[in-house]
Design a protein around this motif. Structure first.
Motif, PDB file in Angstrom:
ATOM      1  N   LEU B  59       0.825  -1.210   0.000  1.00 52.43           N
ATOM      2  CA  LEU B  59       0.000   0.000   0.000  1.00 52.43           C
ATOM      3  C   LEU B  59       0.858   1.257   0.000  1.00 52.43           C
ATOM      4  O   LEU B  59       0.350   2.365   0.082  1.00 52.43           O
ATOM      5  CB  LEU B  59      -0.902   0.034   1.231  1.00 52.43           C
ATOM      6  CG  LEU B  59      -1.986  -1.026   1.306  1.00 52.43           C
ATOM      7  CD1 LEU B  59      -2.746  -0.888   2.595  1.00 52.43           C
ATOM      8  CD2 LEU B  59      -2.922  -0.877   0.135  1.00 52.43           C
ATOM      9  N   LEU B  61       2.918   1.885   2.402  1.00 48.31           N
ATOM     10  CA  LEU B  61       3.064   2.303   3.794  1.00 48.31           C
ATOM     11  C   LEU B  61       4.330   1.670   4.365  1.00 48.31           C
ATOM     12  O   LEU B  61       4.375   0.472   4.636  1.00 48.31           O
ATOM     13  CB  LEU B  61       1.836   1.874   4.600  1.00 48.31           C
ATOM     14  CG  LEU B  61       1.901   1.971   6.110  1.00 48.31           C
ATOM     15  CD1 LEU B  61       2.332   3.351   6.536  1.00 48.31           C
ATOM     16  CD2 LEU B  61       0.554   1.662   6.713  1.00 48.31           C
ATOM     17  N   PHE B 123       2.018   7.981   4.466  1.00 50.14           N
ATOM     18  CA  PHE B 123       1.063   7.155   5.193  1.00 50.14           C
ATOM     19  C   PHE B 123       1.555   6.854   6.602  1.00 50.14           C
ATOM     20  O   PHE B 123       0.769   6.779   7.537  1.00 50.14           O
ATOM     21  CB  PHE B 123       0.762   5.870   4.423  1.00 50.14           C
ATOM     22  CG  PHE B 123       0.034   6.144   3.146  1.00 50.14           C
ATOM     23  CD1 PHE B 123      -0.994   7.069   3.107  1.00 50.14           C
ATOM     24  CD2 PHE B 123       0.368   5.492   1.974  1.00 50.14           C
ATOM     25  CE1 PHE B 123      -1.674   7.345   1.936  1.00 50.14           C
ATOM     26  CE2 PHE B 123      -0.303   5.753   0.788  1.00 50.14           C
ATOM     27  CZ  PHE B 123      -1.320   6.691   0.780  1.00 50.14           C
ATOM     28  N   PHE B 126       0.676   9.740   8.465  1.00 53.48           N
ATOM     29  CA  PHE B 126      -0.745   9.750   8.815  1.00 53.48           C
ATOM     30  C   PHE B 126      -1.035   8.822   9.989  1.00 53.48           C
ATOM     31  O   PHE B 126      -1.832   9.142  10.868  1.00 53.48           O
ATOM     32  CB  PHE B 126      -1.599   9.346   7.610  1.00 53.48           C
ATOM     33  CG  PHE B 126      -3.055   9.325   7.915  1.00 53.48           C
ATOM     34  CD1 PHE B 126      -3.769  10.506   8.020  1.00 53.48           C
ATOM     35  CD2 PHE B 126      -3.713   8.130   8.169  1.00 53.48           C
ATOM     36  CE1 PHE B 126      -5.115  10.498   8.336  1.00 53.48           C
ATOM     37  CE2 PHE B 126      -5.060   8.109   8.497  1.00 53.48           C
ATOM     38  CZ  PHE B 126      -5.752   9.302   8.581  1.00 53.48           C
ATOM     39  N   VAL B 127      -0.368   7.675   9.992  1.00 52.40           N
ATOM     40  CA  VAL B 127      -0.558   6.727  11.107  1.00 52.40           C
ATOM     41  C   VAL B 127      -0.266   7.429  12.428  1.00 52.40           C
ATOM     42  O   VAL B 127      -1.064   7.392  13.373  1.00 52.40           O
ATOM     43  CB  VAL B 127       0.355   5.500  10.925  1.00 52.40           C
ATOM     44  CG1 VAL B 127       0.401   4.682  12.203  1.00 52.40           C
ATOM     45  CG2 VAL B 127      -0.122   4.651   9.770  1.00 52.40           C
ATOM     46  N   LEU B 168      -6.219  12.360   5.057  1.00 53.62           N
ATOM     47  CA  LEU B 168      -5.979  11.057   4.438  1.00 53.62           C
ATOM     48  C   LEU B 168      -6.371  11.082   2.967  1.00 53.62           C
ATOM     49  O   LEU B 168      -5.611  10.655   2.096  1.00 53.62           O
ATOM     50  CB  LEU B 168      -6.775   9.974   5.174  1.00 53.62           C
ATOM     51  CG  LEU B 168      -6.679   8.570   4.588  1.00 53.62           C
ATOM     52  CD1 LEU B 168      -5.263   8.055   4.666  1.00 53.62           C
ATOM     53  CD2 LEU B 168      -7.622   7.626   5.291  1.00 53.62           C
ATOM     54  N   VAL B 172      -3.787  10.477  -0.061  1.00 58.53           N
ATOM     55  CA  VAL B 172      -3.967   9.405  -1.053  1.00 58.53           C
ATOM     56  C   VAL B 172      -3.972   9.998  -2.458  1.00 58.53           C
ATOM     57  O   VAL B 172      -3.316   9.482  -3.373  1.00 58.53           O
ATOM     58  CB  VAL B 172      -5.275   8.629  -0.783  1.00 58.53           C
ATOM     59  CG1 VAL B 172      -5.577   7.716  -1.943  1.00 58.53           C
ATOM     60  CG2 VAL B 172      -5.154   7.823   0.490  1.00 58.53           C
ATOM     61  N   THR B 181       4.990   7.577  -2.309  1.00 56.13           N
ATOM     62  CA  THR B 181       4.453   7.894  -0.987  1.00 56.13           C
ATOM     63  C   THR B 181       5.544   8.461  -0.102  1.00 56.13           C
ATOM     64  O   THR B 181       5.365   8.674   1.083  1.00 56.13           O
ATOM     65  CB  THR B 181       3.879   6.640  -0.321  1.00 56.13           C
ATOM     66  OG1 THR B 181       4.876   5.617  -0.329  1.00 56.13           O
ATOM     67  CG2 THR B 181       2.640   6.151  -1.040  1.00 56.13           C
TER      68      THR B 181
END
Lengths: 115, 766, 509, 144
Positions: B59, B61, B123, B126-127, B168, B172, B181
């Motif tokens: 993904l 991530l 990402f 974001f986590v 988010l 994305v 990313t």
């Protein structure tokens, strides 16, 4: 003949739908039964109707025989339908007993409290 | 090493409730050694600058940590102030049974924050972004027995997490545009200027950042969040969480430069926030809201500087972030000490405490000087560099300058309220006997405020290198000095201070009005409550509309849905249907024998009778007739097995119905005519759909089927002549296994249902 | 061994169900038999998953009849994964039930019905025959019909009646669809159907039949506008049953839909998949809103099942590997977390004597472990990183934006705000909030020793599920890779066809 | 239901139905019939008895609890399905024992027969269980 059967199937479904939308709990269950008949007849018709012999292989290879597969499927469906209808009848009977009503609309107890 | 550092913080957090009682008095000191150690590692560059840890690579991530530039600056701030706050918490929660839980949440928050600023993968950023929202929720609502703490925690969570979702979506989309990313790679990526998605990305990310950094119109949650225990306020609201939005805007600034509205939007939002915060701050009397609103104002200034967008402005922003963190954290902690030691939060009832609390007074004064922007403090250096930048800003410079000066004036006033007013003047009585707190509590703030002075004295040593590294284009960085001589910025500083003095004087003269009404004047918070209220009502209404409890309406909706989906698709094929019908009418009708017509007629009449029956017995009998007719059809078309089964089952069903509903009254017409008409119309339509479907299906009949194989092999391989039976017990025997299971369970269920009758003992067997 | 293993999770459970029916006088023996059955099936499912992953789909020709004639059982990645998850969750529910419902419901068929239902679920996952799928659907439905009405009072039976009725409509539609398909293509084997569909197609019929299946499975999956039975009935039975339903029932419909729409009905995607996408969007919105509007813990999380089904169907509708992988991940996560939440709700209800959160409170102080368990699950359900719910959501959002499905994706993002909202609503009232004043000792369970001990036992089941959830979060990378591989296998089913039909089947696609 | 005709009829009908059901079961593989119809017809025999002579009489005639019958029938079917796996063949593979009976021909007995036998008992049990439960509930209601 298929055309007549198609009408009959439509009739069974229509009657089933109509009965299922009634408030009387017995009518409702009868409606489910009709729906089952409709589905069975639909399978029987869709696989092709032949005024042929029963699929017994003893008759030798020359004879024309009905397709055994839909028969087996319908038999299974009938029996399952019987089991389900029997359970449904008992359940419906118990519910109407507990709710003191034969009116499906009275069965709203379980969804109170979301106000 | 970086991942390890973050990991250690998390592990410490999880272990804290277990460790705390076992470490005793040394616990806070030992705990604070962990962030301190990481700080030392960062400063000495022992901890490397890049660290990756694959997570969900498919993904995009990856946990990718990179301690460079702005990330490094923030990491230093977080670990440094984290160490101070940890130590301070030791004193603040001394003897509190919830201390273990507190350290757990605090460290989890610290780890999340550190992870956020170090992340170089969007990402993973974001986590950690969401993790800070969650952990700060737990910290803000720590005193959950107080309703306002619960409300504030929920509010902060909903606002920041809601913004998080916007972020988010933005991230994305950004990954979609840039095909990476990796944050560093993204910023460097060549994005076609006319990418239609880019403005959307910018808007979405701006919303995310604005919620986190309490920009207008999301500013309201931050002052409310002051119900948190003071160490949390100091940590969350001075130096870390609320700056996450600023951090993000700072990092992504180069990406959005090409969007024409980006800079002005940031300047507008930032400027408005700065002014609002400043205005609200000077109207407060309670220590923490006072500081909170001034924090809002500072955040506005930072966003405004990022919006200005020049390298100098970004540099000034970085300097301001550092200086602000130093003095604001110290002041929050001082406020906490005052609250803790005197039990009083309203500055109007505090005064003359300098004799009783000398160390606190010194700490407060040092930080207050920095906040007010008096020369030889970090605050002064930051302010000078801000004014200098804004004087040369390309667009809207003077407007921004006005904002900055007004905000600065309010800072001066706030500084006076927090660090002068409580300690000087006549001693006002307090509930508790005021005295300086233990070393765990005063050590940290004193360090911070001392550092603020040191940084202001030798800015080239302590401020410049860190701030310079963070500016994305480090080619030309203004030199920072403690004293630039008499120039325009200094004049502005003087004006700022003078204005601050005026504000203080005005405030002193007139006891300001009710603060709560002032809070409400801002409107956006009311908007939040109205939105939540609307959501409540709308969702309740949806739930009640959808789940009204009427079974037949459920069935109606389900069938209607099914027919609405089926009908157009069947209808698409209905065009050649005319041919079908005419050809069948021609050939089929001729072929049909008279008894078949009779059967069909009987069936249709029986169906009609079932529907129309007035009594239960009539309906059941009619249904039985339908079943028997179908059985006869089975006989005629070569299905004797089916026919037999159908006969027996129909009989049994009739017996069953008679037995299970013997207690019910006869049929009544329960529905009004129009309902019956509607249902009839619908049912007929449904029937027509099924008829047409059958006809279409007949037209698409197969040419070969698996049946031939069964016919051929039934006797040779399966030892049976009745192919239907062989299919049932052998070829497709497992169907039958399932089917008898259904029967068995149905019977079991019926048995269980009927066993527990009212008025009967349970467990009696029939 | 492969002569038996793919069918064991189905036939084995039925065998044990038969044993436990025969033991109807001995509730404890029934309980033990159930444990034995579930454990053995679970072990088998692990072997299946392992083998399917590393050496391709395992095909069992039941009765040794060659492929399109007999019934085949196929354990591929999808069915293996789903079977393992279903059985794992079932084991946890068994553990919970052993402490809670056991005393109330044994001797009334709880365990046989549970075994039959789980067997039916596994059958629906593993079978490679369309009509056989119908049979397993009926088996699991019958089991669920019995479970949902067991030992029930008026409320529960009313809910059960609604549940049964709507699901029977689904059966009738399914039956019609299967009959028409046999009539048109002359076979019932799904692989064979796929090949025949590809070769000769059903010129006038395919999308209509696809719609028939869409409705049939849509009812079972609780898709809009077919979901009404779910909120009407799910909250009425005991928590163990509720949790089992929440984990398994709707998911079976979804898996069947995934199977049928990737294997057989993948030709007119502009019709069927667009329809699915629209339905998914509406389902997500209505599900989330409806859940937010409820006030009882298990009602909230039962209603929210609908919304989450919408996410999974959205993945199916987007029809890309990433979307399908996201849907699968989301489904696995959801099965575990939803079970944990419903069980937590059950424990809270037992402790407080009510599940209306307005009448609950103080659980954070009184039951910190339960509170943290709840918080973790609720956050995970809302898709808050780094917990398991996030990854499926991220994959779906990425896939949605990739495909340009702006509206649905926006709805999906917005709805996850609502799911955080209702998760926190419960937390605010029941956990952080105080016991409301004026409610006389609402928490009888807080003191009663029997509730006390059973609650302690039940929390073990929740703990196991949370352990799984954390494992899912940490191991999201490998699992997502696995889901991607599964999704690719679904979208390009050559391997499946070849495994079932031999070389002839594989060459056609 | 206390009609004399019903009682007299039942006395004669019951053994006939039972014999017919066994005939259906045994012949089912080669002629119309089979475990289902056989089981249902046998079930009907007991239902008739219960209607005519009362529940207790029918229960006594049946001897075992219908639920046990259901369980055993299902178990028999399942076990005969599992049988072939013991021989290393796929699940449910028919295993046949064939004898040549002089004067009658080939007699083949296989696992599918036992499977059908299981179906017979299962269906018999199910029919009895449901009808008995309903009658029982009706009686209980009548008393209260």
């Amino acid at each position: 003949m298929e055309f007549g059967f198609a009408i009959a199937i439509g009739g069974l479904y229509a009657a089933g739908f109509y009965m299922m939308l009634r408030r009387n709990i017995v009518k409702f269950i009868l409606g489910l039964s009709l729906l089952g008949h409709g589905a069975n007849l639909l399978i029987f018709t869709a696989a092709g109707l032949t005024r042929a012999n029963a699929p017994l292989t003893a008759g030798g290879s020359g004879t024309v025989m009905a397709d055994p597969v839909p028969q087996a499927l319908i038999l299974t469906a009938i029996v399952i339908g019987f089991g389900v209808t029997a359970y449904m009848l008992v359940l419906g009977g118990r519910v109407s007993q507990l709710s003191q009503a034969d009116d499906v609309d009275a069965l709203r107890e379980s969804e109170r409290g979301a106000e | 090493m970086l991942s390890l550092s973050v990991g250690i913080i998390f592990i410490t957090g999880l272990a804290a409730p277990y460790l705390l009682p076992r470490l005793g008095r040394a616990a806070p000191w030992l705990f604070s050694l962990i962030p301190l150690g990481i700080l030392a590692g960062l400063l000495t560059h022992i901890i490397g600058s890049v660290s990756t840890f694959p997570w969900v690579e498919s993904l995009g991530l990856t946990i990718l940590f990179r301690a460079e530039g702005l990330s490094y600056l923030f990491a230093v701030l977080i670990t440094g102030i984290g160490a101070v706050v940890t130590l301070y918490s030791g004193g603040y929660f001394h003897g509190d049974s919830r201390a273990g839980r507190w350290f757990c949440f605090l460290f989890l928050f610290m780890g999340s924050m550190l992870g956020l600023v170090l992340s170089d993968n969007v990402f993973s950023l974001f986590v950690f972004w969401e993790l800070t929202s969650i952990t700060s929720f737990l910290l803000i609502g720590f005193d959950h027995h107080r309703p306002e703490a619960r409300a504030a925690a929920l509010q902060s969570l909903l606002v920041t997490a809601g913004g998080g979702l916007s972020l988010l979506a933005g991230l994305v989309l950004l990954a979609l545009i840039t095909h990476t990313t990796d944050l560093g790679a993204m910023v460097a990526a060549e994005i076609p200027n006319d990418s239609p998605l880019l403005p959307w990305v910018a808007a979405l990310i701006l919303i995310g950042a604005a919620t986190k950094s309490a920009q207008i119109p999301f500013q309201f949650w931050l002052p409310n969040a002051m119900t948190a225990p003071t160490p949390a306020s100091a940590f969350l609201h001075s130096s870390t969480m609320v700056k996450a939005g600023v951090f993000l805007l700072f990092r992504l600034q180069p990406l959005f430069e090409s969007i024409s509205w980006w800079g002005p939007a940031l300047m507008l939002v930032g400027g408005l926030t700065a002014l609002t915060g400043a205005w609200m701050a000077v109207r407060q009397h309670v220590l923490k809201p006072l500081l909170a609103w001034s924090t809002v104002s500072s955040l506005g200034l930072m966003v405004m500087l990022i919006g200005a967008g020049t390298p100098e402005a970004l540099f000034a922003a970085a300097v301001f972030i550092l200086a602000h963190a130093l003095y604001k954290a110290a002041l929050f902690l001082v406020a906490g000490i005052l609250d803790h030691e005197t039990g009083e939060r309203d500055i109007r009832r505090l005064g003359g405490l300098r004799q009783d609390m000398p160390i606190t007074a010194i700490t407060a004064t040092l930080s207050g000087l920095s906040m007010a922007g008096i020369p030889l403090t970090a605050g002064f250096v930051a302010k000078e560099s801000m004014y200098e930048t804004l004087l040369h800003a390309p667009a809207y410079g003077w407007m921004l300058l006005v904002c900055a000066v007004l905000a600065g004036a309010s800072f001066a006033a706030v500084a006076w309220s927090v660090s002068v007013k409580p300690f000087h003047g006549s001693r006002l009585p307090t509930d508790r006997h005021a005295h300086d707190p233990g070393s765990t509590m005063f050590f940290g703030p004193l360090m911070l405020s001392g550092l603020g002075i040191a940084a202001g004295t030798v800015p080239s040593l302590l401020l410049e290198p860190h701030a310079a590294a963070s500016a994305p284009t480090a080619h030309h960085v203004p030199h920072l000095a403690a004293w630039h001589g008499f120039n325009l910025p200094l004049l502005l500083s003087a004006i700022t201070l003078a204005l601050g003095g005026v504000v203080i004087w005005l405030r002193h003269r007139k006891a300001a009005g009710d603060t709560s009404s002032a809070l409400n004047k801002l409107g956006t918070e009311r908007l939040y409550y109205r939105a939540m209220d609307l959501l409540d009502r709308f969702s309740t209404r949806t739930a009640n509309t959808v789940q009204h409890g009427l079974l037949r309406i459920y069935l109606f909706s389900v069938l209607l849905g099914a027919m609405a989906i089926l009908w157009p698709l069947v209808y698409r094929h209905a065009a050649p249907l005319d041919n079908l019908i005419t050809s069948w009418a021609a050939s089929g009708a001729a072929e049909t024998r008279w008894h078949e017509w009779a059967l069909l007629l009987t069936m249709i009449m029986a169906i009609g009778a079932t529907v129309h029956a007035r009594t239960r017995l009539g309906a059941v009998t009619a249904l039985g007739v339908v079943g028997y007719v179908i059985a006869v059809i089975f006989v005629l078309y070569g299905a004797p097995d089916l026919a037999m089964t159908q006969f027996v089952i129909e009989t049994l069903t009739v017996i069953l119905i008679a037995l299970s509903f013997s207690h019910l009254p006869p049929f009544r017409d329960l529905s009004p005519l129009w309902v019956r008409a509607r249902d009839l119309l619908f049912a007929v339509t449904g029937g027509v759909v099924m008829t047409v479907l059958t006809l279409v299906a007949l037209n698409a009949r197969k040419h070969e089927s698996v049946a031939a194989y069964y016919m051929e092999n039934s006797y040779n391989l399966a030892h049976g002549k009745n192919v239907v039976n062989v299919i049932l017990v052998d070829f497709r025997g497992i169907d039958t296994l399932g089917e008898i299971t259904v029967l068995a369970i149905a019977a079991l269920g019926a048995f269980a249902l009927l066993r527990t009758l009212p008025g009967r003992k349970r467990g009696e067997t029939p | 061994m492969m002569h038996l293993l793919p069918v064991y999770p189905v036939a084995g459970l039925i065998l044990w169900a038969a044993v436990s029916i025969t033991l109807h006088r001995y509730p404890l023996a029934q309980m033990a038999v159930t444990a034995l059955a579930l454990l053995s099936a679970w072990a088998v499912s692990l072997i299946l998953l392992y083998t399917a992953t590393f050496s391709g789909p395992i095909v069992l020709l039941v009765g040794n009849w060659p492929a399109p004639f007999g019934i085949t059982f196929v354990a591929d990645r999808l069915s293996g994964l789903m079977t393992v998850t279903a059985l794992t969750v079932s084991l946890c529910v068994w553990l919970y039930a052993a402490f809670s419902t056991a005393r109330e419901a044994t001797g009334q068929g709880f365990y046989p019905a549970m075994l039959a239902m789980i067997g039916g679920v596994c059958g629906a996952f593993l079978t490679g025959d369309l009509f056989n799928l119908y049979v397993w659907f009926e088996v699991l439905l019958m089991g669920s019909f019995v479970l949902i009405a067991l030992g029930g009072g008026r409320k529960q039976l009313e809910g059960a009646l609604k549940y049964v009725s709507v699901n029977l409509v689904s059966s009738a539609l399914f039956l019609a669809g299967a009959g028409i398909l046999y009539g048109a293509l002359g076979t019932l084997n799904m692989a064979d159907l796929a090949v025949k569909m590809h070769l000769q197609g059903m010129p006038m019929l395919s999308s209509a039949v696809a719609a028939l299946f869409l409705c049939a499975f849509g009812i079972k999956a609780a898709l809009f506008p077919f979901f009404f039975w779910l909120p009407a009935a799910y909250h009425t039975p005991p928590a163990a049953v509720n949790a089992l339903f929440g984990a398994l029932m709707t998911k079976v419909g979804v898996v069947a839909m995934i199977r049928v729409f990737t294997l057989i009905f993948n030709h007119e995607t502009e019709v069927t998949h667009t329809l699915l996408l629209i339905l998914a969007g509406v389902t997500i919105a209505v599900g989330a809103l409806g859940a937010y509007g409820q006030w009882e813990i298990r009602r909230i999380f039962s209603f929210s099942i609908i919304g989450q089904i919408g996410y999974i169907i959205m993945g199916l509708a987007l029809n890309t590997p990433l979307a399908l992988a996201g849907a699968l991940f989301f489904m696995i996560h959801n099965m575990i977390v939803k079970t944990a939440l419903l069980l937590t709700g059950g424990i809270a209800g037992k402790l407080m004597g009510t599940e209306d959160i307005r009448r609950c409170g103080g659980l954070y102080v009184g039951r910190p472990l339960l509170a943290y368990a709840y918080l973790l699950c609720a956050l995970s359900l809302a898709g808050v990183p780094p917990l398991s719910g996030f990854f499926g959501k991220l994959a779906l959002i990425r896939a949605g934006f990739d495909a340009g499905a702006w509206a649905v994706t926006a709805v999906a993002v917005a709805a996850s705000f609502l799911s955080l909202g209702y998760g926190m609503k419960v937390w605010m009232y029941a956990f952080w909030g105080p016991l409301p004043a004026g409610i006389p000792d609402t928490a009888p369970g807080m003191r009663s020793p029997s509730v006390e001990s059973s609650a302690r036992g039940m929390i073990w089941a929740v703990a196991a599920l949370i352990g799984l959830m954390l494992l899912l979060s940490v191991g999201a990378g490998p699992l997502m890779r696995f889901c991607l591989a599964t999704a690719e296998g679904l979208l390009d089913p050559r391997e499946y066809l070849q495994a079932v039909l031999g070389q002839g089947g594989g060459a056609l696609k | 239901m206390n009609s004399v005709i019903l009682r007299t009829g039942t006395v004669y009908l019951r053994p006939l139905l039972l014999i017919f059901s066994v005939f259906l079961l045994l012949g089912g593989h080669n002629q119309p019939g089979g475990g289902f119809t056989g089981g249902l017809v046998a079930g009907l025999a007991f239902v008739l008895e219960a209607l005519a002579f009362g529940l207790d009489q029918a229960r006594r005639t049946l001897r075992v609890h219908p639920l046990t019958l259901v369980g055993c029938g299902l178990l028999l079917s399942a076990m005969s399905a599992f049988f072939s796996t013991l021989l290393g063949k796929p699940f449910m593979t028919g295993t046949w024992w064939v004898w040549h009976v002089p004067g009658w021909g080939e007699l083949a007995v296989g696992t599918p027969f036992f499977f059908d036998l299981g179906v017979y008992f299962d269906v018999l049990g199910v029919t009895c269980l449901i009808i008995f439960s309903l009658l029982n509930a009706g009686e209980a209601e009548g008393k209260t």
